[in-house]
Write a protein that holds these residues in place. Structure first.
Motif, PDB file in Angstrom:
ATOM      1  N   VAL A  13       0.836  -1.204   0.000  1.00 44.01           N
ATOM      2  CA  VAL A  13       0.000   0.000   0.000  1.00 44.01           C
ATOM      3  C   VAL A  13       0.872   1.256   0.000  1.00 44.01           C
ATOM      4  O   VAL A  13       0.596   2.233  -0.711  1.00 44.01           O
ATOM      5  CB  VAL A  13      -0.954  -0.009   1.206  1.00 44.01           C
ATOM      6  CG1 VAL A  13      -1.710   1.316   1.316  1.00 44.01           C
ATOM      7  CG2 VAL A  13      -1.944  -1.170   1.097  1.00 44.01           C
ATOM      8  N   THR A  14       1.938   1.235   0.789  1.00 38.46           N
ATOM      9  CA  THR A  14       2.870   2.369   0.841  1.00 38.46           C
ATOM     10  C   THR A  14       3.548   2.575  -0.503  1.00 38.46           C
ATOM     11  O   THR A  14       3.704   3.718  -0.968  1.00 38.46           O
ATOM     12  CB  THR A  14       3.919   2.145   1.942  1.00 38.46           C
ATOM     13  OG1 THR A  14       3.270   2.114   3.207  1.00 38.46           O
ATOM     14  CG2 THR A  14       4.974   3.244   1.935  1.00 38.46           C
ATOM     15  N   LEU A  15       3.960   1.485  -1.140  1.00 37.89           N
ATOM     16  CA  LEU A  15       4.575   1.574  -2.464  1.00 37.89           C
ATOM     17  C   LEU A  15       3.629   2.244  -3.449  1.00 37.89           C
ATOM     18  O   LEU A  15       4.032   3.144  -4.207  1.00 37.89           O
ATOM     19  CB  LEU A  15       4.943   0.175  -2.957  1.00 37.89           C
ATOM     20  CG  LEU A  15       5.517   0.066  -4.364  1.00 37.89           C
ATOM     21  CD1 LEU A  15       6.890   0.731  -4.438  1.00 37.89           C
ATOM     22  CD2 LEU A  15       5.600  -1.395  -4.795  1.00 37.89           C
ATOM     23  N   GLN A  42       5.372   2.984   8.232  1.00 37.96           N
ATOM     24  CA  GLN A  42       5.151   4.009   9.266  1.00 37.96           C
ATOM     25  C   GLN A  42       6.436   4.227  10.054  1.00 37.96           C
ATOM     26  O   GLN A  42       6.796   3.438  10.920  1.00 37.96           O
ATOM     27  CB  GLN A  42       4.014   3.602  10.200  1.00 37.96           C
ATOM     28  CG  GLN A  42       3.604   4.719  11.153  1.00 37.96           C
ATOM     29  CD  GLN A  42       2.410   4.350  12.002  1.00 37.96           C
ATOM     30  OE1 GLN A  42       2.325   3.236  12.522  1.00 37.96           O
ATOM     31  NE2 GLN A  42       1.475   5.261  12.154  1.00 37.96           N
ATOM     32  N   PHE A  43       7.112   5.319   9.730  1.00 38.85           N
ATOM     33  CA  PHE A  43       8.326   5.717  10.429  1.00 38.85           C
ATOM     34  C   PHE A  43       7.928   6.797  11.429  1.00 38.85           C
ATOM     35  O   PHE A  43       7.423   7.854  11.043  1.00 38.85           O
ATOM     36  CB  PHE A  43       9.354   6.251   9.433  1.00 38.85           C
ATOM     37  CG  PHE A  43      10.697   6.549  10.042  1.00 38.85           C
ATOM     38  CD1 PHE A  43      11.649   5.553  10.154  1.00 38.85           C
ATOM     39  CD2 PHE A  43      11.013   7.813  10.484  1.00 38.85           C
ATOM     40  CE1 PHE A  43      12.904   5.820  10.706  1.00 38.85           C
ATOM     41  CE2 PHE A  43      12.256   8.093  11.030  1.00 38.85           C
ATOM     42  CZ  PHE A  43      13.206   7.095  11.148  1.00 38.85           C
ATOM     43  N   LEU A  44       8.112   6.532  12.715  1.00 35.52           N
ATOM     44  CA  LEU A  44       7.593   7.390  13.770  1.00 35.52           C
ATOM     45  C   LEU A  44       8.679   8.241  14.408  1.00 35.52           C
ATOM     46  O   LEU A  44       9.788   7.766  14.647  1.00 35.52           O
ATOM     47  CB  LEU A  44       6.928   6.541  14.854  1.00 35.52           C
ATOM     48  CG  LEU A  44       5.722   5.705  14.425  1.00 35.52           C
ATOM     49  CD1 LEU A  44       5.299   4.782  15.564  1.00 35.52           C
ATOM     50  CD2 LEU A  44       4.571   6.583  13.980  1.00 35.52           C
ATOM     51  N   GLU A  92       5.674   7.813   5.608  1.00 38.56           N
ATOM     52  CA  GLU A  92       5.923   6.634   4.790  1.00 38.56           C
ATOM     53  C   GLU A  92       7.317   6.795   4.197  1.00 38.56           C
ATOM     54  O   GLU A  92       7.640   7.844   3.642  1.00 38.56           O
ATOM     55  CB  GLU A  92       4.887   6.531   3.664  1.00 38.56           C
ATOM     56  CG  GLU A  92       3.462   6.388   4.144  1.00 38.56           C
ATOM     57  CD  GLU A  92       2.477   6.505   2.997  1.00 38.56           C
ATOM     58  OE1 GLU A  92       2.490   7.568   2.320  1.00 38.56           O
ATOM     59  OE2 GLU A  92       1.708   5.562   2.768  1.00 38.56           O
ATOM     60  N   VAL A  93       8.145   5.763   4.307  1.00 31.91           N
ATOM     61  CA  VAL A  93       9.541   5.871   3.880  1.00 31.91           C
ATOM     62  C   VAL A  93       9.885   4.739   2.918  1.00 31.91           C
ATOM     63  O   VAL A  93       9.476   3.593   3.120  1.00 31.91           O
ATOM     64  CB  VAL A  93      10.495   5.834   5.099  1.00 31.91           C
ATOM     65  CG1 VAL A  93      11.951   5.783   4.658  1.00 31.91           C
ATOM     66  CG2 VAL A  93      10.248   7.038   5.994  1.00 31.91           C
ATOM     67  N   LYS A 145       7.212  10.629   2.751  1.00 30.90           N
ATOM     68  CA  LYS A 145       5.974  11.371   2.552  1.00 30.90           C
ATOM     69  C   LYS A 145       5.194  11.396   3.851  1.00 30.90           C
ATOM     70  O   LYS A 145       4.966  10.355   4.454  1.00 30.90           O
ATOM     71  CB  LYS A 145       5.140  10.711   1.455  1.00 30.90           C
ATOM     72  CG  LYS A 145       3.783  11.355   1.196  1.00 30.90           C
ATOM     73  CD  LYS A 145       3.044  10.597   0.102  1.00 30.90           C
ATOM     74  CE  LYS A 145       1.671  11.173  -0.169  1.00 30.90           C
ATOM     75  NZ  LYS A 145       0.951  10.404  -1.221  1.00 30.90           N
ATOM     76  N   ALA A 146       4.799  12.584   4.268  1.00 29.15           N
ATOM     77  CA  ALA A 146       4.008  12.720   5.488  1.00 29.15           C
ATOM     78  C   ALA A 146       3.146  13.970   5.401  1.00 29.15           C
ATOM     79  O   ALA A 146       3.649  15.054   5.125  1.00 29.15           O
ATOM     80  CB  ALA A 146       4.912  12.801   6.705  1.00 29.15           C
TER      81      ALA A 146
END
Length: 205
Positions: A13-15, A42-44, A92-93, A145-146
């Motif tokens: 989904v992120t891709l 999800q990079f927090l 998203e990374v 992207k955030a």
């Protein structure tokens, strides 16, 4: 669905989220030249580790001769103090690995970005579609992207660690990066949608 299986689906989904965004047209167009990708859905910032940042992701390597993508290897990406300069608490990374040296770094159970493999921020923006990366010497280009913001995530000095427990849970036995990426000793049916989507994007579909 187990946690590793859910992460593989979230990676797909992120891709799609990144490559369908016009601001990441360079990433989409040049994915066919990648030697591998690490996708962290999800990079927090903060909370994950006190005073730091982190998230779990999957790495897949691409066979240059066939264009086929490997089974995923599970990693944790941790930054001691890097934070998110893009003004958000989560992103998203995607890391695009461009060199064989970059891929070989993922064979280790732990390695540092900027030490074992050089990392730079990738080209972002609708005007960058045909641009040449500003740092041709980098083994890895990072994309983030955030909240509608598209740049500013510095990963220099951050650490990648293999999630051996998740690799074992996903494949049903203890395996390391070399077993998965080189020996191709295991497979999982839930990997196919992500592998097929990577192949389709690289083929321009």
């Amino acid at each position: 669905m187990s946690a590793p299986e859910a992460l593989v689906e979230r990676a797909r989904v992120t891709l799609d989220s990144l490559t369908s965004d016009p601001n990441f047209s360079w990433l989409k167009n040049y994915l066919k030249y990648a030697r591998g990708v690490l996708i962290v859905p999800q990079f927090l910032k903060g909370g994950f580790i006190i005073g730091g940042s982190g998230g779990s992701g999957v790495f897949l390597a691409r066979e240059p001769q066939t264009g086929r993508w490997s089974e995923p290897v599970f990693y944790t990406l941790v930054g001691a103090s890097i934070g998110l300069q893009i003004g958000a608490n989560a992103a998203e990374v995607l890391l695009m690995v461009r060199t064989e040296r970059g891929v070989e770094a993922f064979y280790s159970s732990t390695f540092k970005l900027g030490g074992d493999a050089a990392v730079a921020v990738g080209p972002v923006g609708m005007s960058m579609e045909g641009a040449t990366p500003h740092n041709l010497s980098a083994d890895i280009l990072s994309f983030a992207k955030a909240k509608g913001l598209y740049a500013g995530l510095s990963l220099e000095g951050s650490v990648l660690r293999v999630r051996s427990d998740w690799n074992q849970l996903y494949y049903g036995k203890a395996v390391g990066p070399m077993d998965i990426l080189i020996q191709k000793a295991v497979s999982h049916p839930r990997s196919a949608p992500l592998q097929q989507r990577l192949e389709a994007i690289a083929a321009g579909r």
